[in-house]
Design a protein around this motif. Structure first.
Motif, PDB file in Angstrom:
ATOM      1  N   ARG A 226       2.332   1.097   3.580  1.00 19.36           N
ATOM      2  CA  ARG A 226       2.701  -0.321   4.070  1.00 19.36           C
ATOM      3  C   ARG A 226       2.898  -1.266   3.516  1.00 19.36           C
ATOM      4  O   ARG A 226       2.574  -1.441   2.262  1.00 19.36           O
ATOM      5  CB  ARG A 226       1.518  -0.027   5.261  1.00 19.36           C
TER       6      ARG A 226
ATOM      7  N   ALA B 130      -1.082  -5.478   8.869  1.00 21.33           N
ATOM      8  CA  ALA B 130      -0.011  -4.871   7.942  1.00 21.33           C
ATOM      9  C   ALA B 130       1.142  -4.921   8.798  1.00 21.33           C
ATOM     10  O   ALA B 130       0.560  -4.335   9.904  1.00 21.33           O
ATOM     11  CB  ALA B 130      -0.366  -3.450   8.352  1.00 21.33           C
TER      12      ALA B 130
ATOM     13  N   LEU C  40     -12.585   1.064   2.555  1.00 26.79           N
ATOM     14  CA  LEU C  40     -11.709   2.140   3.403  1.00 26.79           C
ATOM     15  C   LEU C  40     -11.904   2.582   4.491  1.00 26.79           C
ATOM     16  O   LEU C  40     -10.930   2.799   5.766  1.00 26.79           O
ATOM     17  CB  LEU C  40     -11.657   3.361   2.170  1.00 26.79           C
TER      18      LEU C  40
ATOM     19  N   PHE D 255      -3.886  -5.508  -4.120  1.00 27.10           N
ATOM     20  CA  PHE D 255      -4.401  -3.414  -2.924  1.00 27.10           C
ATOM     21  C   PHE D 255      -4.723  -2.923  -4.287  1.00 27.10           C
ATOM     22  O   PHE D 255      -3.901  -2.673  -4.880  1.00 27.10           O
ATOM     23  CB  PHE D 255      -3.437  -2.772  -1.778  1.00 27.10           C
ATOM     24  N   ASP D 256      -5.710  -2.287  -3.667  1.00 24.47           N
ATOM     25  CA  ASP D 256      -6.200  -0.734  -5.182  1.00 24.47           C
ATOM     26  C   ASP D 256      -5.902   0.290  -4.830  1.00 24.47           C
ATOM     27  O   ASP D 256      -6.473   0.523  -4.006  1.00 24.47           O
ATOM     28  CB  ASP D 256      -7.727  -1.624  -5.371  1.00 24.47           C
ATOM     29  N   TYR D 257      -5.279   0.867  -5.422  1.00 24.82           N
ATOM     30  CA  TYR D 257      -5.356   1.826  -4.830  1.00 24.82           C
ATOM     31  C   TYR D 257      -5.648   3.256  -5.256  1.00 24.82           C
ATOM     32  O   TYR D 257      -5.414   4.833  -4.327  1.00 24.82           O
ATOM     33  CB  TYR D 257      -3.324   2.351  -4.921  1.00 24.82           C
TER      34      TYR D 257
ATOM     35  N   HIS E  45       3.924  -1.423   9.018  1.00 20.84           N
ATOM     36  CA  HIS E  45       4.149   0.044   8.777  1.00 20.84           C
ATOM     37  C   HIS E  45       5.849   0.088   8.010  1.00 20.84           C
ATOM     38  O   HIS E  45       6.568  -0.876   8.874  1.00 20.84           O
ATOM     39  CB  HIS E  45       3.369   0.945   9.740  1.00 20.84           C
TER      40      HIS E  45
ATOM     41  N   ILE F 132       0.522  -4.971   2.871  1.00 20.57           N
ATOM     42  CA  ILE F 132      -0.213  -6.055   3.875  1.00 20.57           C
ATOM     43  C   ILE F 132       0.493  -7.860   3.901  1.00 20.57           C
ATOM     44  O   ILE F 132       1.005  -7.892   2.471  1.00 20.57           O
ATOM     45  CB  ILE F 132      -1.032  -5.819   2.698  1.00 20.57           C
TER      46      ILE F 132
ATOM     47  N   ARG G  59      -8.680   2.286  -2.873  1.00 25.10           N
ATOM     48  CA  ARG G  59      -8.190   1.986  -1.530  1.00 25.10           C
ATOM     49  C   ARG G  59      -8.558   0.955  -0.735  1.00 25.10           C
ATOM     50  O   ARG G  59      -8.579   0.563   1.017  1.00 25.10           O
ATOM     51  CB  ARG G  59      -7.458   2.669  -0.208  1.00 25.10           C
ATOM     52  N   ARG G  60      -8.634  -0.420  -1.764  1.00 24.30           N
ATOM     53  CA  ARG G  60      -9.577  -1.339  -1.087  1.00 24.30           C
ATOM     54  C   ARG G  60      -8.482  -2.618  -1.469  1.00 24.30           C
ATOM     55  O   ARG G  60      -7.675  -2.261  -1.395  1.00 24.30           O
ATOM     56  CB  ARG G  60     -10.768  -2.118  -2.361  1.00 24.30           C
ATOM     57  N   ILE G  61      -8.893  -2.964   0.123  1.00 18.70           N
ATOM     58  CA  ILE G  61      -7.803  -4.844   0.251  1.00 18.70           C
ATOM     59  C   ILE G  61      -8.899  -5.560  -0.588  1.00 18.70           C
ATOM     60  O   ILE G  61     -10.080  -5.741   0.157  1.00 18.70           O
ATOM     61  CB  ILE G  61      -7.317  -4.542   0.730  1.00 18.70           C
TER      62      ILE G  61
ATOM     63  N   ASP H 252       0.524  -1.225  -0.020  1.00 17.51           N
ATOM     64  CA  ASP H 252       0.202   0.050  -0.099  1.00 17.51           C
ATOM     65  C   ASP H 252       1.006   1.228  -0.093  1.00 17.51           C
ATOM     66  O   ASP H 252       1.148   1.586   1.156  1.00 17.51           O
ATOM     67  CB  ASP H 252      -0.836   0.183   1.130  1.00 17.51           C
TER      68      ASP H 252
END
Length: 230
Positions: free
Chosen positions: A52, A65, A130, A108-110, A67, A54, A113-115, A47
């Motif tokens: 981070r 996550a 999100l 991860f969809d930037y 970080h 995932i 912002r969905r996982i 992400d």
């Protein structure tokens, strides 16, 4: 990479004793990444917005996550470790009340912002939004006992009526507004489109069950993707 051009390999997170197939103990989050504990981490995604890593923590049934400051946290999932049952499938507005069952691939969809999670033993594709909520975006039908056949793969114009058979990995094809899923035990590559349609894009033939015992046959290349055999 070092100054001499050699690659350096190190541990980013996880610690405790190496127990092989034995349960390493409870999932632990915290500011010290080497004190964090995972149980068969399966896949990772990056992400870049939150900086981070995932992680699908398979047998802890959690999405974790790592970080930039090294802290390890749980993004979604909870419940007992190692438990494989129908109680391990729960969608929730509270991500820590959601339940996964052996999560495998993550993406991860930037843009949103969905996982996205390939929820292996639940035979479903899940999304962590999100706002933290966890929903099922594809896959349906009863959840069989661990190791049992959920039935043949099914495509559908309604993603929640489609059937997956142990989905193991997932990728985002943003240009075509679809998710690509490796549906492990159906020996097929499936696609979930933005309009909710689920189709098979490659692989076919008879599904053999269990796959590790009944070989579906030799691999076959073909100009027809549905005649190819995976």
């Amino acid at each position: 990479m070092g100054c001499d051009g050699n690659l350096a390999v190190g541990t980013v997170a996880g610690g405790g004793s190496n127990r092989g197939s034995t349960d390493p103990g409870p999932a632990i989050d915290g500011p010290d990444p080497f004190a964090a504990r995972m149980y068969y981490p399966h896949s990772v995604a990056f992400d870049p917005i939150a900086r981070r890593i995932i992680v699908s923590d398979c047998y802890n049934h959690r999405i974790r996550a790592i970080h930039a400051n090294g802290a390890v946290t749980t993004i979604a999932g909870g419940g007992p470790r190692g438990a494989l049952s129908s109680q391990s499938y729960v969608d929730s507005d509270d991500p820590l009340l959601a339940r996964f069952n052996g999560p495998n691939g993550v993406a991860f969809d930037y843009t949103t912002r969905r996982i996205y999670v390939a929820d292996f033993y639940n035979h479903r594709i899940r999304a962590i939004h999100l706002n933290g909520s966890v929903t099922t975006i594809a896959g349906g039908g009863p959840i069989p006992s661990s190791g049992q056949n959920p039935g043949p793969p099914m495509d559908s114009i309604n993603s929640l009526e489609a059937r997956f058979v142990y989905p193991s990995d997932i990728a985002i094809d943003a240009g075509r507004d679809r998710l690509i899923v490796a549906d492990l035990h159906s020996n097929r590559i499936r696609a979930i489109y933005g309009n909710g349609t689920v189709t098979t894009i490659a692989g076919g033939g008879t599904q053999k069950w269990p796959p590790h015992v009944n070989d579906p046959g030799p691999p076959v290349d073909s100009d027809d993707p549905l005649a190819a055999r995976l």
